[in-house]
Design a protein around this motif. Structure first.
Motif, PDB file in Angstrom:
ATOM      1  N   VAL A 199      18.988  -8.306  -5.137  1.00 46.72           N
ATOM      2  CA  VAL A 199      19.226  -7.131  -4.476  1.00 46.72           C
ATOM      3  C   VAL A 199      18.326  -6.044  -5.235  1.00 46.72           C
ATOM      4  O   VAL A 199      18.372  -5.804  -6.553  1.00 46.72           O
ATOM      5  CB  VAL A 199      20.567  -6.796  -4.223  1.00 46.72           C
ATOM      6  N   PHE A 200      17.432  -5.327  -4.647  1.00 44.24           N
ATOM      7  CA  PHE A 200      16.627  -4.048  -5.327  1.00 44.24           C
ATOM      8  C   PHE A 200      17.127  -2.650  -4.495  1.00 44.24           C
ATOM      9  O   PHE A 200      17.093  -2.398  -3.445  1.00 44.24           O
ATOM     10  CB  PHE A 200      15.269  -4.360  -4.832  1.00 44.24           C
ATOM     11  N   PRO A 201      17.595  -1.962  -5.611  1.00 41.43           N
ATOM     12  CA  PRO A 201      18.486  -0.728  -5.122  1.00 41.43           C
ATOM     13  C   PRO A 201      17.286   0.392  -4.720  1.00 41.43           C
ATOM     14  O   PRO A 201      17.447   1.275  -4.126  1.00 41.43           O
ATOM     15  CB  PRO A 201      19.161  -0.307  -6.251  1.00 41.43           C
ATOM     16  N   GLU A 202      15.991   0.112  -5.212  1.00 45.48           N
ATOM     17  CA  GLU A 202      15.135   1.208  -5.197  1.00 45.48           C
ATOM     18  C   GLU A 202      13.795   0.630  -4.472  1.00 45.48           C
ATOM     19  O   GLU A 202      13.458  -0.716  -4.492  1.00 45.48           O
ATOM     20  CB  GLU A 202      14.622   1.592  -6.674  1.00 45.48           C
ATOM     21  N   ASP A 261       0.854  -1.211   0.106  1.00 46.88           N
ATOM     22  CA  ASP A 261       0.012  -0.077  -0.047  1.00 46.88           C
ATOM     23  C   ASP A 261       0.903   1.267  -0.054  1.00 46.88           C
ATOM     24  O   ASP A 261       0.328   2.494  -0.030  1.00 46.88           O
ATOM     25  CB  ASP A 261      -0.782  -0.078   1.214  1.00 46.88           C
ATOM     26  N   ARG A 262       2.100   1.095   0.010  1.00 49.03           N
ATOM     27  CA  ARG A 262       3.020   2.397  -0.165  1.00 49.03           C
ATOM     28  C   ARG A 262       4.208   1.763  -0.463  1.00 49.03           C
ATOM     29  O   ARG A 262       4.724   0.471  -0.487  1.00 49.03           O
ATOM     30  CB  ARG A 262       3.142   2.769   1.249  1.00 49.03           C
ATOM     31  N   PRO A 263       5.142   2.870  -1.065  1.00 50.45           N
ATOM     32  CA  PRO A 263       6.436   2.224  -1.488  1.00 50.45           C
ATOM     33  C   PRO A 263       7.226   1.616  -0.266  1.00 50.45           C
ATOM     34  O   PRO A 263       7.272   2.220   0.751  1.00 50.45           O
ATOM     35  CB  PRO A 263       7.246   3.486  -2.045  1.00 50.45           C
ATOM     36  N   VAL A 264       7.945   0.404  -0.471  1.00 50.92           N
ATOM     37  CA  VAL A 264       8.667  -0.207   0.485  1.00 50.92           C
ATOM     38  C   VAL A 264      10.144  -0.620   0.110  1.00 50.92           C
ATOM     39  O   VAL A 264      10.315  -0.621  -1.463  1.00 50.92           O
ATOM     40  CB  VAL A 264       8.044  -1.433   0.960  1.00 50.92           C
ATOM     41  N   ALA A 265      11.008  -0.797   1.075  1.00 53.06           N
ATOM     42  CA  ALA A 265      12.429  -1.112   0.455  1.00 53.06           C
ATOM     43  C   ALA A 265      12.317  -2.693   0.777  1.00 53.06           C
ATOM     44  O   ALA A 265      11.847  -3.360   1.788  1.00 53.06           O
ATOM     45  CB  ALA A 265      13.529  -0.496   1.760  1.00 53.06           C
ATOM     46  N   LEU A 266      12.984  -3.366  -0.137  1.00 49.15           N
ATOM     47  CA  LEU A 266      13.091  -4.730  -0.052  1.00 49.15           C
ATOM     48  C   LEU A 266      14.510  -5.090   0.316  1.00 49.15           C
ATOM     49  O   LEU A 266      15.567  -4.421  -0.311  1.00 49.15           O
ATOM     50  CB  LEU A 266      12.730  -5.622  -1.494  1.00 49.15           C
ATOM     51  N   PRO A 300      10.255  -5.989  -8.780  1.00 50.91           N
ATOM     52  CA  PRO A 300      10.475  -4.694  -9.912  1.00 50.91           C
ATOM     53  C   PRO A 300      12.176  -4.867 -10.569  1.00 50.91           C
ATOM     54  O   PRO A 300      12.896  -5.698 -10.218  1.00 50.91           O
ATOM     55  CB  PRO A 300      10.578  -3.726  -8.827  1.00 50.91           C
ATOM     56  N   GLU A 301      12.118  -4.027 -11.268  1.00 48.61           N
ATOM     57  CA  GLU A 301      13.371  -3.768 -12.017  1.00 48.61           C
ATOM     58  C   GLU A 301      13.569  -2.093 -11.835  1.00 48.61           C
ATOM     59  O   GLU A 301      12.667  -1.472 -11.955  1.00 48.61           O
ATOM     60  CB  GLU A 301      13.194  -4.157 -13.664  1.00 48.61           C
ATOM     61  N   PRO A 302      14.997  -1.777 -11.616  1.00 45.18           N
ATOM     62  CA  PRO A 302      16.184  -2.548 -11.895  1.00 45.18           C
ATOM     63  C   PRO A 302      16.382  -3.478 -10.675  1.00 45.18           C
ATOM     64  O   PRO A 302      15.900  -2.977  -9.504  1.00 45.18           O
ATOM     65  CB  PRO A 302      17.221  -1.559 -12.192  1.00 45.18           C
ATOM     66  N   HIS A 303      17.024  -4.502 -10.838  1.00 43.79           N
ATOM     67  CA  HIS A 303      17.519  -5.470  -9.819  1.00 43.79           C
ATOM     68  C   HIS A 303      18.928  -6.087 -10.157  1.00 43.79           C
ATOM     69  O   HIS A 303      19.263  -6.145 -11.220  1.00 43.79           O
ATOM     70  CB  HIS A 303      16.444  -6.209  -9.319  1.00 43.79           C
TER      71      HIS A 303
END
Length: 394
Positions: free
Chosen positions: A147-150, A96-101, A127-130
């Motif tokens: 690993v997800f930078p965004e 429900d909101r942007p999260v950091a993975l 998501p991409e990029p990863h």
């Protein structure tokens, strides 16, 4: 022929295998680390079970070594007619909101020891990029580390694979003479290599009581495994359990019910308390609708389906790792595709990783489709196919 051969013929018939042949053959075994070990024909075991799926021409061809050598007969792998099946598996988390993975470990690639051939495999992650690194864990299973930078509002994993479902005989193996009768002892070298799979957790009162019901008198090892596997399938009622985690053996025995992962872990602990090396397996299960209804037992599923599944494997000298599915009471067959086999269930989870706290919607989808299959005795050419062939000739 030997009494234990008769027992396995009965077990093979239970698996839906009707055409059985007892012959002498050569096979290659595997050591605990997976390396191949060349083997010679065993003069004390001059029989083997060859089987065709139920519905094929049934004949019992028993050849015994009556005081003279029996020439090995090579397995005719080319005579098998595999069904090419496609698995489509989607797991999606929408936040429900942007999260950091955090780094995510994905164990959804068929393990190297899978007996079912997988000619095609694809893994897509959003998501991409990863960044992705394929690696093998300490037990040889494939792991993809992402690993997800965004930040993102969606995390999805899509698996597409093709599996060649060719019937094989799960009893087609050798057992070392010293391990044919249970109980037996592993060698010092085997115990060293299998140490992680031999140590059980302390047994509670329910598990201790259940262990007392398992026959411990000397008997054929494979017969004992067949009986134990079937006993668990009768004693533990299968339920679809959506709660996370795995029940302890005490809880599963107290409830007398559990999911596949609960019963699989219970079997692992029982085997370890009996002095056998065992590991937990997560994987895919494919079950296809049979061509014809069974005449002497349950016909199985009425539609093609696939799902994530769990079972156990036990190490028997000479035979290597043998898959036991206590949910069905059967040995693992061509429909069991292992993804991860580990000493503890926590190391075999399909997906592990951290994520920020947030509201989430979960979506899960799995299906199996037949991509190609050849006509066979139980599913010959249809009238329409014959007409089409005739039209080509005209």
């Amino acid at each position: 022929f030997p009494a234990d051969a008769a027992a396995h013929i009965g077990a093979a018939a239970h698996l839906g295998l009707t055409a059985i042949r007892a012959v002498c053959c050569c096979r290659a075994g595997k050591s605990p680390d997976g390396s191949a070990i060349a083997r010679k024909p065993d003069p004390y075991r001059r029989w083997r079970l060859d089987a065709r799926p139920r519905g094929a021409s049934a004949s019992l061809d028993i050849r015994r070594a009556a005081g003279r050598p029996v020439a090995p007969r090579p397995c005719q792998q080319g005579t098998r007619m595999p069904i090419l099946a496609k698995i489509h598996h989607v797991t999606r988390y929408t936040y429900d909101r942007p999260v950091a993975l955090g780094p995510q470990l994905i164990r959804l690639r068929p393990a190297p020891h899978s007996r079912t051939r997988v000619p095609s495999y694809a893994l897509k992650v959003v998501p991409e990029p990863h960044f992705v690194n394929w690696q093998q864990d300490p037990f040889g299973n494939w792991v993809a580390r992402y690993v997800f930078p965004e930040r993102t509002t969606e995390f999805s994993i899509t698996v597409d694979l093709l599996a060649e479902l060719a019937v094989y005989n799960p009893f087609d193996f050798f057992v070392e003479p010293e391990a044919e009768a249970f109980p037996f002892a592993y060698t010092a070298d085997q115990r060293r290599d299998l140490a992680a799979y031999l140590t059980p957790e302390p047994a509670g009162p329910a598990l201790a009581a259940y262990l007392a019901t398992v026959p411990t008198a000397a008997k054929n090892t494979v017969d004992m495994l067949v009986a134990l596997n079937m006993q668990l399938s009768r004693d533990i009622r299968y339920v679809i359990r959506m709660e996370p985690g795995v029940q302890s053996p005490e809880e599963t025995l107290r409830l007398r019910s559990g999911s596949c992962r609960d019963t699989g872990w219970l079997l692992v602990e029982i085997l370890r308390h009996m002095g056998l090396a065992a590991r937990f397996v997560s994987g895919y299960l494919i079950q296809l609708k049979p061509d014809q209804a069974s005449l002497d037992g349950p016909s199985g599923t009425d539609h093609d389906f696939t799902d994530l599944h769990a079972w156990a494997e036990v190490f028997v000298p000479g035979a290597g790792w043998l898959g036991l599915d206590p949910t069905s009471g059967l040995f693992a067959g061509e429909g069991h595709i292992p993804l991860s086999a580990t000493p503890h269930y926590a190391s075999a989870a399909p997906i592990t990783g951290m994520v920020d706290a947030a509201g989430v919607d979960f979506h899960f989808e799995m299906r199996v489709d037949r991509v190609a299959e050849r006509p066979r005795v139980t599913l010959p050419f249809s009238d329409e196919s014959w007409e089409a062939l005739a039209a080509v000739g005209d």
